[in-house]
Scaffold this motif. Structure first.
Motif, mmCIF file in Angstrom:
data_model
loop_
_atom_site.group_PDB
_atom_site.id
_atom_site.type_symbol
_atom_site.label_atom_id
_atom_site.label_comp_id
_atom_site.label_asym_id
_atom_site.label_seq_id
_atom_site.Cartn_x
_atom_site.Cartn_y
_atom_site.Cartn_z
ATOM 1 N N VAL A 75 0.875 -1.172 0.000
ATOM 2 C CA VAL A 75 0.000 0.000 0.000
ATOM 3 C C VAL A 75 0.910 1.219 0.000
ATOM 4 N N VAL A 76 0.842 2.002 -1.072
ATOM 5 C CA VAL A 76 1.650 3.228 -1.149
ATOM 6 C C VAL A 76 0.761 4.391 -0.740
ATOM 7 N N GLN A 77 1.338 5.311 0.008
ATOM 8 C CA GLN A 77 0.534 6.375 0.604
ATOM 9 C C GLN A 77 1.309 7.683 0.644
ATOM 10 N N VAL A 78 0.562 8.771 0.577
ATOM 11 C CA VAL A 78 1.122 10.093 0.823
ATOM 12 C C VAL A 78 0.598 10.550 2.179
ATOM 13 N N LEU A 79 1.524 10.823 3.092
ATOM 14 C CA LEU A 79 1.164 11.322 4.425
ATOM 15 C C LEU A 79 1.478 12.809 4.478
ATOM 16 N N GLU A 80 0.546 13.577 5.019
ATOM 17 C CA GLU A 80 0.715 15.033 5.079
ATOM 18 C C GLU A 80 0.575 15.507 6.518
ATOM 19 N N GLY A 81 1.419 16.450 6.894
ATOM 20 C CA GLY A 81 1.317 17.037 8.222
ATOM 21 C C GLY A 81 2.533 17.884 8.534
ATOM 22 N N GLU A 82 2.509 18.483 9.719
ATOM 23 C CA GLU A 82 3.620 19.310 10.177
ATOM 24 C C GLU A 82 4.871 18.426 10.300
ATOM 25 N N ASN A 83 5.962 18.827 9.641
ATOM 26 C CA ASN A 83 7.219 18.049 9.663
ATOM 27 C C ASN A 83 6.979 16.569 9.358
ATOM 28 N N ALA A 84 6.197 16.279 8.347
ATOM 29 C CA ALA A 84 5.741 14.906 8.090
ATOM 30 C C ALA A 84 6.893 13.926 7.867
ATOM 31 N N VAL A 85 7.986 14.366 7.234
ATOM 32 C CA VAL A 85 9.083 13.434 6.944
ATOM 33 C C VAL A 85 9.667 12.893 8.250
ATOM 34 N N LEU A 86 10.035 13.788 9.150
ATOM 35 C CA LEU A 86 10.622 13.364 10.432
ATOM 36 C C LEU A 86 9.568 12.698 11.321
ATOM 37 N N ALA A 87 8.357 13.254 11.317
ATOM 38 C CA ALA A 87 7.285 12.678 12.150
ATOM 39 C C ALA A 87 7.062 11.224 11.773
ATOM 40 N N ASN A 88 7.030 10.935 10.472
ATOM 41 C CA ASN A 88 6.803 9.543 10.064
ATOM 42 C C ASN A 88 7.973 8.655 10.452
ATOM 43 N N ARG A 89 9.190 9.173 10.361
ATOM 44 C CA ARG A 89 10.351 8.345 10.743
ATOM 45 C C ARG A 89 10.285 7.991 12.231
ATOM 46 N N GLU A 90 9.781 8.919 13.039
ATOM 47 C CA GLU A 90 9.640 8.632 14.474
ATOM 48 C C GLU A 90 8.533 7.602 14.721
ATOM 49 N N ILE A 91 7.463 7.681 13.959
ATOM 50 C CA ILE A 91 6.357 6.732 14.113
ATOM 51 C C ILE A 91 6.798 5.327 13.679
ATOM 52 N N MET A 92 7.643 5.257 12.612
ATOM 53 C CA MET A 92 8.120 3.956 12.112
ATOM 54 C C MET A 92 9.123 3.312 13.060
ATOM 55 N N GLY A 93 10.051 4.091 13.610
ATOM 56 C CA GLY A 93 11.156 3.550 14.386
ATOM 57 C C GLY A 93 12.310 3.136 13.481
ATOM 58 N N ALA A 94 13.388 2.648 14.084
ATOM 59 C CA ALA A 94 14.618 2.326 13.356
ATOM 60 C C ALA A 94 14.386 1.225 12.318
ATOM 61 N N THR A 95 15.210 1.272 11.243
ATOM 62 C CA THR A 95 15.101 0.291 10.141
ATOM 63 C C THR A 95 15.115 -1.136 10.666
ATOM 64 N N ASN A 96 16.065 -1.419 11.555
ATOM 65 C CA ASN A 96 16.154 -2.749 12.166
ATOM 66 C C ASN A 96 15.227 -2.790 13.386
ATOM 67 N N PRO A 97 14.201 -3.638 13.367
ATOM 68 C CA PRO A 97 13.254 -3.634 14.492
ATOM 69 C C PRO A 97 13.912 -3.915 15.836
#
Ligand code: CMP
Length: 139
Positions: free
Chosen positions: A72-94
């Motif tokens: 599922v490919v998605q566009v996420l929009e919001g304040e500082n979305a790039v960094l915010a999403n990286r924080e929500i995802m967590g590190a590449t290696n679980p």
């Protein structure tokens, strides 16, 4: 500033019916899903999308994994979305991801790590354009 970033819910997560739970994480943290579609990537599309990793040892396995089922490919929009999403995802290696992040809670391995997110605003613009035309995004 309000930004847009590209997110991919990967085949390990679609296989386990986790798209709704993952989308809830984005929405709870204030990111708006302004574009979304479910795709079966071709090998050529996966190779092109991950072209920056072409020389890496894991490239072949990464491409095989990304075409092993729908994404599922998605566009996420919001304040500082790039960094915010990286924080929500967590590190590449679980194994290194903070508790409460998508990868800590759902990922199976460094490869089957449930989600992709753009790592910079420049790459976000490129990656959003790879999958979406402007008419498919409603902010
Ligand atoms: P992603 O954010 O989609 O970007 C590249 C992907 O390569 C990464 O997440 C991982 O799923 C995958 N990958 C597989 N092996 C490795 C590795 N050893 N180091 C980094 N990424 C890896």
């Amino acid at each position: 500033a309000v930004e847009r970033t590209l997110s991919i819910i990967k085949p390990d997560a679609t296989r386990r019916n986790l798209t709704g739970k993952i989308n809830a994480r984005f929405e709870e943290k204030g990111l708006r899903i302004v574009g979304q579609k479910r795709l079966q990537l071709t090998r050529a599309q996966a190779e092109a999308f991950y072209g920056v990793h072409r020389e890496r040892s894991f490239f072949g396995e990464l491409v095989d994994f990304m075409i092993s089922g729908p994404v599922v490919v998605q566009v996420l929009e919001g304040e500082n979305a790039v960094l915010a999403n990286r924080e929500i995802m967590g590190a590449t290696n679980p194994a290194n991801a903070e508790p409460g992040t998508i990868r800590a809670d759902f990922a199976e391995s460094i490869e089957a790590n449930s989600v992709h997110g753009s790592d910079s605003l420049e790459n976000a613009n490129r990656e959003v354009s790879f999958f979406f035309s402007e008419i498919e995004i409603a902010g």
